[in-house]
Design an enzyme around this catalytic site. Structure first.
Site, PDB file in Angstrom:
ATOM      1  CG  ASP A 226      -2.121   0.977   0.966  1.00  0.00           C
ATOM      2  OD1 ASP A 226      -2.023   1.811   0.027  1.00  0.00           O
ATOM      3  OD2 ASP A 226      -3.118   0.931   1.696  1.00  0.00           O
TER       4      ASP A 226
HETATM    5  C1  BGC Z   1      -4.863   3.498  -0.043  1.00  0.00           C
HETATM    6  C2  BGC Z   1      -4.966   2.583  -1.246  1.00  0.00           C
HETATM    7  C3  BGC Z   1      -4.741   3.379  -2.513  1.00  0.00           C
HETATM    8  C4  BGC Z   1      -3.387   4.053  -2.436  1.00  0.00           C
HETATM    9  C5  BGC Z   1      -3.037   4.868  -3.668  1.00  0.00           C
HETATM   10  C6  BGC Z   1      -3.597   4.328  -0.061  1.00  0.00           C
HETATM   11  O1  BGC Z   1      -3.675   5.333   0.903  1.00  0.00           O
HETATM   12  O2  BGC Z   1      -4.938   2.747   1.141  1.00  0.00           O
HETATM   13  O3  BGC Z   1      -6.204   1.938  -1.254  1.00  0.00           O
HETATM   14  O4  BGC Z   1      -4.846   2.554  -3.626  1.00  0.00           O
HETATM   15  O5  BGC Z   1      -3.377   4.926  -1.312  1.00  0.00           O
HETATM   16  O6  BGC Z   1      -3.765   6.042  -3.717  1.00  0.00           O
END
Ligand code: BGC
Length: 668
Positions: A226
């Site tokens: 993530d």
């Molecule tokens: C989120 C993800 C997301 C990523 C990119 C993170 O903060 O948990 O779900 O895809 O950011 O924006």
């Protein structure tokens, strides 16, 4: 044409180290042109391509079509709708040169206040897994890679970067891994780890879980972090996390140092780098020759159809559908929002809808209703109750019915924080009560991505329609249901308990400094309420139709270690409609504690007025199994089982009993 590198053997150690760290926020490294680069962007309910990133980290996205929130998609209980949404999103990605959509998320709705529940499917792993599998199939079939997320046990946003979810193995297997296991059958090209720790280990370093994905669940894609979830790139690479996103200079430097001093093996580095290489080529091959299958207009029409299918009629004393040509007082800022932030959750999934407008009074007027609107309350009001509210109550008294549009939106539901309460803001509850006093035909339309505690006003409402966060064309979808042009067919993908205190996970004692103990084990959602006979307001799987469905003629047979059942559903009304049938299994006298019932399969079908339709299901051994903590495997106990066919988890229409002995199914 230049020959592209395909295997790690053709790369230097330095190139491999670069490759497993991503290039920037949204791209992988192309190693100076040696390999193709891939672009990723957020979903899951529309394309969020970031245009600008401010110093404080806030981002502006390009305008795009918005699809229903995943929570609303889940309420369709329709795999075909999930596949269609995936196909539409693939088209959007093809047009914008995006190779991977960072979606869908299948985390279980363990806690009704989780700030990201609107992005997730269900409290039930089979519903979540099956819908995600269909969505991934649609997306990847359309030429764009999926990124299944967030593995795993990110079930609250509270201190999400540090919390450790403390969960026993059986609960992991039966609840929290299962949606990933099912969704992996669609072979997503990638999977994203979660921010939190799982039993003390960061999601980015969860070697045990990664081994399970690759070993048992058949996952053959790349595991991606993530965004900024990696604390220690060396430890995460050793654990099998293939790609860190976004690029983090400090982590990269430390990784190189560690590698030089022998702290990361070549085997581990090669494994990650090869999987990133494979990911790049798989994505490029997947989109080869693919062109958008639908026009923008067709996609927007699909978004509207799916939204209509996901809206759930929770209660109806007959006031809906609206009388043709009647008058309706509309109130509440959600009926005609001045910002799309009111009709979506906030965070990385928030789609910029550009100039798009949502105007329910106008859409109702187009359908022949005399629609009169008075705001009553604003999005930023929580407590106050002003003149506009009084005017709205007066208007309600004058009209045939009153439609109060209430809800949440990104101010209340968002990534990075949990909701503070399950109740609506006081001003909204009061607007409902005032309306009901002025006009007993008060219809409450709720725009939210998750459970709302309705105890303060539910009894006073003549009808309640849960409209969710519908996306593009949502006002048309909603107006069609209100006037009866579309017959509602959504069903709840999460239980609406009477109050939050009835939810075991909501017990504050589960959270201590840094640790969230999942002490309720399997007692999540309807599993808990039906086992302990806790009354709920609206059960899991509940949703009314303007039609009436009658179930009959259950037949069952056992063959090849599986149970085959079939039954008929008749539309005993004069309106065509769709019904979702749900198949639950219970073990009658279990030797280990088991939830009273568990969903095993479901299907939805249109049934014309007065017609019958037969549904058939096959349940294999796994449908009867539990995870044996003593034997570390799935086990089917010898014993008596019941298959429950329901229109909801609590509205069981047909049942059949069977015995299982040494894996053999005997019907009774
Ligand atoms: C989120 C993800 C997301 C990523 C990119 C993170 O903060 O948990 O779900 O895809 O950011 O924006």
């Amino acid at each position: 044409m230049k020959r592209m590198v395909r295997t790690v053997q053709e790369l230097s150690a330095e190139e491999k180290l670069r490759l497993i760290c991503g290039k920037d926020f949204w791209h992988t490294d192309d190693l100076g042109g040696k390999i193709p680069q891939i672009t990723v962007a957020d979903g899951p309910s529309g394309l969020r391509i970031v245009k600008e990133r401010a110093e404080d980290g806030s981002e502006t996205a390009y305008p795009a079509a918005a699809y229903p929130a995943i929570s609303l998609l889940a309420n369709t209980w329709n795999r075909a709708a999930a596949a269609e949404m995936g196909e539409c999103l693939a088209d959007e990605c093809l047009e914008k040169d995006v190779d991977i959509l960072l979606a869908p998320g299948v985390n279980i709705k363990r806690h009704p206040l989780n700030g990201r529940n609107f992005e997730y499917f269900s409290e039930d792993p089979v519903l979540a897994g099956e819908m995600a599998k269909a969505y991934i199939g649609g997306l990847q079939g359309g030429g764009v890679g999926a990124c299944l997320k967030h593995f795993c046990c990110n079930n609250l946003e509270y201190d999400r970067l540090n919390q450790s979810s403390e969960v026993d193995e059986r609960t992991l297997r039966e609840l929290y891994y299962l949606p990933f296991e099912i969704a992996c059958q669609a072979q997503p090209v990638s999977l994203m780890c979660s921010y939190n720790r799982i039993n003390g280990t960061f999601g980015a370093e969860y070697a045990k879980g990664f081994a399970l994905l690759r070993g048992e669940f058949g996952f053959r894609g790349a595991i991606v972090s993530d965004w900024s979830a990696v604390r220690d790139r060396t430890a995460s690479a050793a654990a099998g996390l293939d790609l860190e996103m976004p690029f983090n200079g400090e982590n990269y430097r430390k990784l190189c140092e560690d590698y030089r001093r022998g702290a990361l093996s070549d085997a581990a580095l090669d494994a990650c780098a090869q999987r990133v290489l494979d990911l790049v080529y798989r994505c490029k091959e997947m989109r080869q020759g693919k062109k958008p299958a639908r026009t923008d207009k067709e996609r927007r029409a699909a978004a509207r159809r799916i939204a209509a299918e996901g809206m759930v009629l929770l209660k109806n004393n007959g006031v809906l559908p609206l009388q043709a040509g009647g008058s309706a007082a509309l109130s509440g800022c959600y009926a005609r929002p001045d910002s799309c932030g009111m009709l979506r959750g906030g965070g990385s999934s928030a789609v910029n809808r550009g100039e798009e407008k949502f105007d329910l009074p106008a859409r109702l007027a187009e359908r022949g209703t005399e629609a009169r609107y008075e705001g009553a309350f604003r999005f930023d009001e929580v407590e106050s109750f002003g003149q506009s509210a009084r005017r709205a109550a007066l208007l309600a008294a004058e009209c045939d019915c009153s439609i109060v549009c209430v809800g949440l939106g990104e101010k209340f539901e968002r990534e990075g924080a949990d909701r503070e309460t399950a109740r609506l803001p006081a001003v909204q509850e009061r607007a409902i009560l005032e309306s009901a006093k002025s006009n007993p035909n008060t219809v409450v339309v709720v725009f939210a991505g998750s459970y709302i505690d309705m105890s303060a006003w539910e009894e006073k409402a003549a009808a309640i329609l849960f409209a969710g966060y519908p996306g593009t064309g949502g006002d048309d979808a909603l107006a069609d249901i209100l006037v009866g042009k579309v017959n509602p067919s959504g069903k709840l993908s999460e239980t609406f308990p009477r109050c939050l205190a009835d939810v075991p996970a909501a017990d504050g004692r589960c959270v201590s400094a840094g640790v969230t103990r999942y002490t309720e084990g399997l007692g999540v959602g309807y599993r808990c309420f039906s086992t302990n006979d806790v009354p709920v307001l609206f059960p899991f799987g509940h949703g009314l139709s303007y039609s009436v469905f009658a179930y009959s003629d259950l037949s069952a047979s056992a063959e090849g270690g599986a149970l085959h059942i079939s039954f008929a559903v008749e539309n005993a009304s004069e309106r065509s409609g769709a019904e979702t049938v749900q198949v639950y299994v219970r073990e009658c006298v279990p030797l280990v504690s088991r939830p009273d019932r568990e969903l095993k399969d479901f299907a939805k079908a249109e049934i014309a007025a007065g017609k019958r339709k037969r549904f058939s299901f096959s349940l294999g051994q796994r449908a009867f199994a539990h995870w044996s903590a003593s034997k570390d495997c799935w086990e089917v106990s010898d014993g008596v089982y019941e298959v429950l066919i329901g229109s909801s988890a609590q509205d069981i229409r047909l049942r059949c009993k069977l015995c299982i002995k040494n894996g053999e199914i005997l019907l009774r």
